[in-house]
Design an enzyme around this catalytic site. Structure first.
Site, PDB file in Angstrom:
ATOM      1  N   CYS A  38     123.905  75.390 -31.373  1.00 14.33           N
ATOM      2  CA  CYS A  38     125.003  76.161 -30.783  1.00 14.33           C
ATOM      3  C   CYS A  38     124.693  76.492 -29.338  1.00 14.33           C
ATOM      4  CB  CYS A  38     125.217  77.458 -31.576  1.00 14.33           C
ATOM      5  SG  CYS A  38     126.670  78.389 -31.032  1.00 14.33           S
ATOM      6  N   SER A  52     135.106  86.582 -33.053  1.00 16.16           N
ATOM      7  CA  SER A  52     133.951  87.281 -33.617  1.00 16.16           C
ATOM      8  C   SER A  52     133.569  88.418 -32.682  1.00 16.16           C
ATOM      9  CB  SER A  52     132.787  86.310 -33.774  1.00 16.16           C
ATOM     10  OG  SER A  52     133.191  85.253 -34.598  1.00 16.16           O
ATOM     11  N   LEU A  53     133.981  89.623 -33.060  1.00 15.48           N
ATOM     12  CA  LEU A  53     133.767  90.785 -32.199  1.00 15.48           C
ATOM     13  C   LEU A  53     132.351  91.333 -32.396  1.00 15.48           C
ATOM     14  CD1 LEU A  53     135.874  91.734 -30.285  1.00 15.48           C
ATOM     15  CD2 LEU A  53     136.681  93.350 -31.997  1.00 15.48           C
ATOM     16  N   CYS A 108     134.539  74.429 -44.254  1.00 11.42           N
ATOM     17  CA  CYS A 108     134.042  75.025 -43.016  1.00 11.42           C
ATOM     18  C   CYS A 108     133.336  73.917 -42.231  1.00 11.42           C
ATOM     19  CB  CYS A 108     133.088  76.157 -43.397  1.00 11.42           C
ATOM     20  SG  CYS A 108     132.330  76.944 -41.980  1.00 11.42           S
ATOM     21  N   ASN A 146     124.640  87.926 -43.823  1.00 14.54           N
ATOM     22  CA  ASN A 146     123.969  87.006 -44.736  1.00 14.54           C
ATOM     23  C   ASN A 146     122.547  86.807 -44.226  1.00 14.54           C
ATOM     24  OD1 ASN A 146     126.259  86.426 -46.434  1.00 14.54           O
ATOM     25  ND2 ASN A 146     127.109  85.345 -44.659  1.00 14.54           N
ATOM     26  N   CYS A 184     123.482  84.113 -30.605  1.00 17.35           N
ATOM     27  CA  CYS A 184     123.703  85.372 -31.319  1.00 17.35           C
ATOM     28  C   CYS A 184     122.513  85.626 -32.248  1.00 17.35           C
ATOM     29  CB  CYS A 184     125.005  85.306 -32.106  1.00 17.35           C
ATOM     30  SG  CYS A 184     126.408  84.860 -31.061  1.00 17.35           S
ATOM     31  N   GLY A 200     127.964  75.906 -34.390  1.00 17.95           N
ATOM     32  CA  GLY A 200     128.493  75.688 -33.047  1.00 17.95           C
ATOM     33  C   GLY A 200     129.585  76.633 -32.606  1.00 17.95           C
ATOM     34  N   GLU A 201     129.875  76.589 -31.310  1.00 17.75           N
ATOM     35  CA  GLU A 201     130.934  77.390 -30.703  1.00 17.75           C
ATOM     36  C   GLU A 201     132.078  76.426 -30.325  1.00 17.75           C
ATOM     37  OE1 GLU A 201     132.073  80.417 -30.177  1.00 17.75           O
ATOM     38  OE2 GLU A 201     133.649  79.499 -28.991  1.00 17.75           O
ATOM     39  N   GLU A 227     125.799  70.057 -40.966  1.00 20.16           N
ATOM     40  CA  GLU A 227     126.206  70.641 -42.241  1.00 20.16           C
ATOM     41  C   GLU A 227     127.658  71.121 -42.220  1.00 20.16           C
ATOM     42  OE1 GLU A 227     121.744  72.315 -43.338  1.00 20.16           O
ATOM     43  OE2 GLU A 227     123.190  73.681 -42.454  1.00 20.16           O
ATOM     44  N   SER A 235     137.295  79.616 -35.021  1.00 22.79           N
ATOM     45  CA  SER A 235     136.610  80.892 -34.805  1.00 22.79           C
ATOM     46  C   SER A 235     135.761  80.802 -33.543  1.00 22.79           C
ATOM     47  CB  SER A 235     135.723  81.182 -36.020  1.00 22.79           C
ATOM     48  OG  SER A 235     134.974  82.352 -35.814  1.00 22.79           O
ATOM     49  N   CYS A 289     122.471  85.009 -36.185  1.00 18.67           N
ATOM     50  CA  CYS A 289     122.967  83.718 -36.681  1.00 18.67           C
ATOM     51  C   CYS A 289     121.843  82.680 -36.641  1.00 18.67           C
ATOM     52  CB  CYS A 289     124.149  83.265 -35.831  1.00 18.67           C
ATOM     53  SG  CYS A 289     124.783  81.655 -36.311  1.00 18.67           S
ATOM     54  N   CYS A 329     128.217  82.115 -43.906  1.00 20.54           N
ATOM     55  CA  CYS A 329     128.352  82.303 -42.455  1.00 20.54           C
ATOM     56  C   CYS A 329     126.996  82.586 -41.826  1.00 20.54           C
ATOM     57  CB  CYS A 329     129.217  83.525 -42.164  1.00 20.54           C
ATOM     58  SG  CYS A 329     130.941  83.243 -42.353  1.00 20.54           S
TER      59      CYS A 329
END
Ligand code: SAH
Length: 367
Positions: free
Chosen positions: A122, A225-226, A115, A302, A126, A171-172, A102, A204, A129, A345
């Protein structure tokens, strides 16, 4: 022309999009053609976005025939486009191996941002997510990353232009660094590539400290992304990311990051009600990033079906923002666009997984 190319079986026909620019140079050299032929072919692929070798009209008929005998152009397939009430569009693509992925197109105040995804699933896990709950299915190849951009560009109306690219989809990115780096060079090259300005591209990352230096070599903007202000909190929210690199190491790597003049880092912070959205969190966040040339993007959580977290109230979000502002930080609250189509996100993966019958259960992430 070398026999190996000419006589290759249909299944061994090369996808021209799968070649890096260097591989393309070697490919044309193998035919005894001059190096500029590689640039011509690449321009057709990335600037004209053709799908058929016969359209390469600055190659002779004979050259096109030779090329077609051992290569073709295989683009990803657009399966569906879900349109949100706010104009955001979620694209579902099918890859050559039938896997689905996607990308999300976000119109906002004169900007049109795509995006893009870098992995199916991933590497990381997290907890807030949805993509993270899929585990990693595979890395995307460079051309599969670029093709999301090409195919969305094909979809745009004549007066629409993509202005920004963010590597914030599934993904990372830094866990698939080679492919991301190759994709960015194809997207930014002005001679033969898609010609995007590197200033309008943001990668990111959940923050793999040892790879931040590599990230600098990409020449694009970096967002980190903290999402937490203590190791204890971050271990709970982003277990794998924080195991690879503690908050202290991450912030140290950010301080060492070779920021070009007039650029700054972006820190992203997902706001989770009652988890990381207190005044104390805001104060700790301000202290953590003090002295780093940066801005902060707050992303109110979200929600997705089955998630244990909640989005903070508007009031809590504004209080959090005001504490950071008072500490002298430039801080924005990210609009959550496309939530109704699970396109915001952290919401990507559900349609792809559902259509593929994939279980949305965590698998052991690999890094
Ligand atoms: N792996 C990369 C890029 C993908 S996530 C990264 O971690 O940065 C892109 C952004 O969405 C990250 O800032 C992440 O923290 C945020 N995010 C993930 N899930 C979210 C959710 N459910 N709500 C709001 N933001 C989320």
């Amino acid at each position: 022309m070398p026999m190996s190319y000419h006589l290759s079986a249909p299944s061994a026909v090369s996808n021209l999009l799968a070649f890096s620019s260097r591989a393309m140079e070697e490919f044309v050299r193998s035919f005894g053609w001059p190096p500029y032929r590689a640039r011509q072919i690449l321009r057709w692929l990335y600037q004209n976005r053709i799908r058929d070798i016969q359209s390469m009209t600055d190659l002779s008929k004979q050259e096109r025939t030779i090329l077609s005998s051992c290569a073709d152009i295989r683009r990803i397939e657009r399966v569906s486009v879900l349109v949100s009430d706010d104009g955001t569009k979620k694209f579902l693509f099918r890859l050559q191996d039938d896997r689905l992925l996607e990308s999300v197109l976000i119109p906002d105040e004169g900007r049109l941002t795509l995006c893009v995804s870098t992995q199916i699933g991933c590497t990381l896990d997290c907890g807030f997510c949805l993509t993270g709950t899929m585990g990693l299915h595979r890395n995307l190849k460079a051309h599969e990353i670029v093709d999301q951009v090409l195919t969305v560009q094909d979809h745009l109306g004549t007066h629409e232009t993509l202005t920004n690219l963010v590597f914030m989809g599934m993904g990372e990115p830094l866990a698939n660094f080679e492919a991301v780096s190759d994709a960015i060079s194809r997207l930014t090259n002005r001679t033969w590539g898609a010609g995007f300005s590197s200033r309008r591209i943001t990668v990111s990352t959940a923050g793999l400290a040892s790879r931040l230096k590599d990230a600098a070599s990409l020449g694009v903007n970096l967002a980190i992304s903290l999402n937490a202000t203590t190791d204890e909190q971050r271990n709970r929210l982003m277990p794998t990311a924080n195991r690879i690199c503690s908050l202290r190491e991450l912030i140290a790597a950010c301080r060492d990051y070779p920021l070009p003049v007039r650029r700054r880092l972006t820190f992203e912070y997902v706001l989770l009600a009652g988890v990381n959205d207190s005044r104390e969190d805001a104060k700790r966040l301000a202290a953590l990033v003090r002295g780093i040339r940066c801005k902060v993007n707050l992303i109110p959580f979200n929600e997705f079906p089955g998630s244990e977290f909640r989005r903070p109230s508007e009031e809590a979000i504004l209080i959090f923002q005001s504490v950071l502002k008072r500490a002298g930080l430039e801080v924005f609250v990210r609009k959550s666009k496309g939530r109704d189509v699970l396109g915001a996100c952290g919401q990507l993966g559900r349609s792809a997984a559902a259509l593929q019958g994939l279980a949305l259960t965590p698998v052991q992430p690999r890094c």
